[in-house]
Design a protein around this motif. Structure first.
Motif, mmCIF file in Angstrom:
data_model
loop_
_atom_site.group_PDB
_atom_site.id
_atom_site.type_symbol
_atom_site.label_atom_id
_atom_site.label_comp_id
_atom_site.label_asym_id
_atom_site.label_seq_id
_atom_site.Cartn_x
_atom_site.Cartn_y
_atom_site.Cartn_z
ATOM 1 N N PHE A 377 0.854 -1.186 0.000
ATOM 2 C CA PHE A 377 0.000 0.000 0.000
ATOM 3 C C PHE A 377 0.890 1.236 0.000
ATOM 4 O O PHE A 377 2.008 1.223 0.541
ATOM 5 C CB PHE A 377 -0.932 0.021 1.218
ATOM 6 C CG PHE A 377 -1.793 -1.215 1.346
ATOM 7 C CD1 PHE A 377 -3.024 -1.280 0.729
ATOM 8 C CD2 PHE A 377 -1.353 -2.312 2.075
ATOM 9 C CE1 PHE A 377 -3.808 -2.416 0.834
ATOM 10 C CE2 PHE A 377 -2.133 -3.445 2.192
ATOM 11 C CZ PHE A 377 -3.365 -3.505 1.566
ATOM 12 N N ASP A 378 0.374 2.315 -0.582
ATOM 13 C CA ASP A 378 1.118 3.567 -0.569
ATOM 14 C C ASP A 378 0.823 4.341 0.705
ATOM 15 O O ASP A 378 0.134 3.853 1.611
ATOM 16 C CB ASP A 378 0.792 4.393 -1.812
ATOM 17 C CG ASP A 378 -0.700 4.686 -1.943
ATOM 18 O OD1 ASP A 378 -1.448 4.435 -0.966
ATOM 19 O OD2 ASP A 378 -1.131 5.157 -3.017
ATOM 20 N N CYS A 383 -3.933 0.410 -2.516
ATOM 21 C CA CYS A 383 -3.214 -0.824 -2.828
ATOM 22 C C CYS A 383 -2.459 -0.653 -4.139
ATOM 23 O O CYS A 383 -3.048 -0.330 -5.187
ATOM 24 C CB CYS A 383 -4.182 -2.000 -2.911
ATOM 25 S SG CYS A 383 -3.383 -3.577 -3.289
ATOM 26 N N THR A 384 -1.150 -0.863 -4.099
ATOM 27 C CA THR A 384 -0.318 -0.797 -5.301
ATOM 28 C C THR A 384 0.040 -2.173 -5.841
ATOM 29 O O THR A 384 0.394 -2.302 -7.019
ATOM 30 C CB THR A 384 0.973 -0.018 -4.996
ATOM 31 O OG1 THR A 384 1.676 -0.669 -3.911
ATOM 32 C CG2 THR A 384 0.643 1.416 -4.572
ATOM 33 N N PRO A 442 6.230 -6.159 -8.794
ATOM 34 C CA PRO A 442 6.524 -4.727 -9.002
ATOM 35 C C PRO A 442 7.861 -4.529 -9.711
ATOM 36 O O PRO A 442 8.870 -5.176 -9.401
ATOM 37 C CB PRO A 442 6.550 -4.170 -7.570
ATOM 38 C CG PRO A 442 5.705 -5.111 -6.782
ATOM 39 C CD PRO A 442 5.925 -6.453 -7.376
ATOM 40 N N ARG A 443 7.884 -3.599 -10.675
ATOM 41 C CA ARG A 443 9.076 -3.383 -11.490
ATOM 42 C C ARG A 443 10.238 -2.847 -10.661
ATOM 43 O O ARG A 443 11.408 -3.120 -10.971
ATOM 44 C CB ARG A 443 8.754 -2.386 -12.603
ATOM 45 C CG ARG A 443 7.725 -2.848 -13.603
ATOM 46 C CD ARG A 443 8.245 -3.996 -14.453
ATOM 47 N NE ARG A 443 7.827 -5.307 -13.903
ATOM 48 C CZ ARG A 443 8.249 -6.456 -14.389
ATOM 49 N NH1 ARG A 443 9.106 -6.480 -15.393
ATOM 50 N NH2 ARG A 443 7.834 -7.592 -13.858
ATOM 51 N N VAL A 530 -8.023 -7.721 -0.138
ATOM 52 C CA VAL A 530 -6.574 -7.573 -0.033
ATOM 53 C C VAL A 530 -6.160 -7.241 1.389
ATOM 54 O O VAL A 530 -5.167 -7.769 1.911
ATOM 55 C CB VAL A 530 -6.094 -6.483 -1.019
ATOM 56 C CG1 VAL A 530 -4.590 -6.278 -0.902
ATOM 57 C CG2 VAL A 530 -6.467 -6.847 -2.442
ATOM 58 N N ARG A 531 -6.919 -6.397 2.048
ATOM 59 C CA ARG A 531 -6.568 -6.011 3.409
ATOM 60 C C ARG A 531 -6.693 -7.185 4.375
ATOM 61 O O ARG A 531 -5.983 -7.248 5.384
ATOM 62 C CB ARG A 531 -7.433 -4.845 3.864
ATOM 63 C CG ARG A 531 -7.242 -3.590 3.026
ATOM 64 C CD ARG A 531 -7.982 -2.405 3.586
ATOM 65 N NE ARG A 531 -7.793 -1.220 2.775
ATOM 66 C CZ ARG A 531 -6.732 -0.405 2.859
ATOM 67 N NH1 ARG A 531 -5.792 -0.669 3.745
ATOM 68 N NH2 ARG A 531 -6.628 0.654 2.075
#
Length: 596
Positions: A377-378, A383-384, A442-443, A530-531
């Protein structure tokens, strides 16, 4: 007596005492302490008033004589009294009055009262004026007494609650103590004045006598030099509570106390008593499930694994677990099309649903490999990265050899793989899991090490498998395979709660074929919040903390850290802390066990 029983005619004059004021007709002053020979009885409007006093009317010139006051006949007016029968009903009284010729007088008086007492415009009582009574103009505001029991409709009478009803006020022990403290502040040299007791009584809304009893009881304790006890003894009244020794349950086997009846037999009490004890918390119901048997080497491996999961920068003063953002957990699970027993709710008149199957021990099922990472999360809570790598079923697609009522011959069907071997696991890992990781990871963390954690099942490939290691280094990724300690399902987030969650969601959709079952599992996997999956990683931290406390064993209860409450308050931690003393003791114990 005949004169007292009759009703005065319209020409009968009122008694001079009926008029309000300080003088009678002759202008003489009335004595200050002289009691009136006629007492007006109060009006009872409650339904029980007919059982207490008989209905009566007060007409001009008619009063009820009090038996308690000495009377002297006035030479200026004639008084009449009615004979009162306490056992007579309203209808009987009217009939009796009619026999004596009183109907005309009563009806006439009712009409005059209805016309004179209430004004038709504003419904305000007005003065009653009678020229024949000789009332002075200054005393014309005398209002007659209107008896509702002589109204034409007795049922319309509204009962008026009686005042000054005695209430049994029993203050609780806290309020009694507050009353005594308030009186102790007002006391001077151990004494109180009368108005002070009344003030405390009004302050706490209790009778004055109750305040006095509390003060007497508390003052007696102070005089004896003992602690003040002003509690009420009402809690100690009644039948004494039976004391049951619940420690007797420990002397019997757990198999002999599995039901309420068994517990009642062991304790020698009734089943209702056991129900009350359970409700009060004296006993509780627990479940005992099989845990993996751990050897000494298993305990050492578990303890070493949990210590390695601590952030090295936080040891030994403030140990904190790693956030585990670089870990991917994989595991396999059998998913059935349906469960054997389904509990559901229906209306009382609804029929029971009939479900049939040829053999309930052979329910169609399929094995699915699931890969899950921790979501990210940011700073704003968005959510990322959901961490859902994917679900990969172990199935094959073959053409149907024969025709049936369901499909013709040659139709491509999805068939589950019954035997899962190491070659099957290797193909799924290389052809499905690794491409999904490279596509969803994630990249910004593509060049960092990524650990895929698996259990020690025999079909699983080794961490140094050559074909897997070559495929894991493609596209600049550094993916490594690690194995968790043996007999440790509590160290994998999938076994810790994720599998049970998505299976419960999958059971809510009806499936009849393998394709429908796979689609239902995929849908449950994608729809899982997700959480909520992020909370399972905190549960993993809590399990590792308890393993450190018990030095690698599994004889612990998973603690409740109230993750939902912390999340609503915005205080949900990213990683849990561990006790520094427990960590140091575990490190010392690990060295001792390794030496032996």
């Amino acid at each position: 007596m005949a004169a007292r029983a009759g009703i005065a005619s319209s020409s009968t004059t009122l008694s001079p005492r009926v008029a309000q004021g300080g003088s009678n007709i002759r202008g003489e002053q009335r004595g200050k302490k002289r009691k009136s020979p006629c007492l007006s009885m109060p009006l009872f409007r409650s339904p029980l008033s007919r059982m207490l006093v008989s209905p009566r009317i007060q007409l001009p010139g008619i009063r009820l004589r009090s038996p308690l006051v000495g009377h002297r006949k006035s030479p200026y007016a004639e008084r009449r009294m009615l004979h009162i029968d306490l056992n007579m009903e309203v209808e009987e009284e009217n009939a009796d009055a009619e026999e004596r010729g009183l109907d005309s007088g009563i009806d006439q008086v009712h009409q005059e009262n209805a016309q004179n007492c209430f004004d038709a415009d504003d419904d305000v009582p007005v003065a009653l004026e009678d020229e024949e009574t000789g009332v002075d103009p200054g005393q014309e505001n005398i209002q007659p007494w209107f008896d509702p029991f002589f109204d034409s409709d007795v049922d319309d009478v509204v009962p008026v609650p009686q005042e000054n009803t005695r209430k049994n006020v029993v203050p609780d022990n806290d309020k009694r103590r507050a009353i005594f403290d308030a009186m102790l502040v007002k006391a001077r040299k151990g004494y109180l004045k009368g108005h002070e007791s009344k003030e405390v009584s009004a302050q706490f809304s209790v009778p004055v006598r109750t305040v006095q009893r509390i003060w007497k009881k508390g003052k007696s304790c102070l005089d004896q030099g003992i602690p003040v006890d002003v509690e009420s003894g009402r809690s100690r009244c009644g039948r004494k509570k039976m004391v049951v020794d619940v420690s007797r349950l420990e002397d019997s086997s757990i198999l002999s106390r599995t039901t309420i009846q068994d517990v009642a037999t062991q304790l020698g009490v009734s089943t209702s008593k056991v129900y009350r004890m359970k409700k009060e918390g004296a006993i509780k119901r627990v479940s005992s499930s099989f845990d993996p048997h751990l050897t000494d080497q298993n305990k050492i491996d578990r303890l070493r694994w949990c210590l390695e999961m601590l952030d090295p920068r936080s040891v030994p003063h403030n140990p904190v677990f790693k956030p585990l953002f670089d870990y991917i957990f994989i595991d396999e699970k059998w998913f059935n099309i349906t469960r054997k027993t389904v509990r559901y709710y229906v209306a009382p008149t609804a029929a029971r649903c009939i479900r049939t199957i040829q053999n309930k021990n052979f329910i169609p099922k399929i094995m699915i490999l699931t890969a899950l990472a921790r979501p990210r999360f940011d700073s704003d809570g968005n959510c990322t990265f959901d961490g859902k790598i994917g679900c990969f079923p172990f199935v094959t697609h073959t053409a149907a050899k024969r025709s049936s009522v369901n499909r013709p011959a040659g139709t491509i069907e999805m068939k589950p793989i019954e035997s899962i071997t190491k070659e099957v696991i290797r193909n799924v890992m290389i052809e499905k899991v690794l491409p999904a990781v490279r596509a969803k990871w994630p990249r910004e963390d593509a060049g960092k090490p990524i650990y895929i954690q698996q259990d020690n099942a025999r079909p699983h490939i080794a961490p140094d498998d050559r074909m897997f290691c070559e495929a894991a280094k493609q596209d600049g990724f550094n993916i490594k395979l690690v194995c968790q300690p043996a007999n440790s399902p509590d160290l994998n987030v999938l076994d810790l709660g994720f599998f049970n969650s998505i299976q419960s969601i999958q059971y809510k959709s009806a499936s009849t074929t393998t394709e429908e079952l796979v689609a239902a599992v995929d849908r449950a996997f994608e729809d899982y919040p997700v959480r909520r999956s992020n909370k399972i990683f905190l549960s993993l931290h809590a399990c590792m903390r308890e393993i450190i406390e018990v030095l690698g064993g599994n004889s612990y209860d998973l603690p409740h850290i109230k993750k939902g409450v912390l999340e609503r308050q915005g205080l949900l931690p990213l990683q849990l802390r561990c006790n520094a003393k427990s960590v140091n003791a575990a490190i010392l114990s690990l060295r001792t066990m390794a030496d032996t």
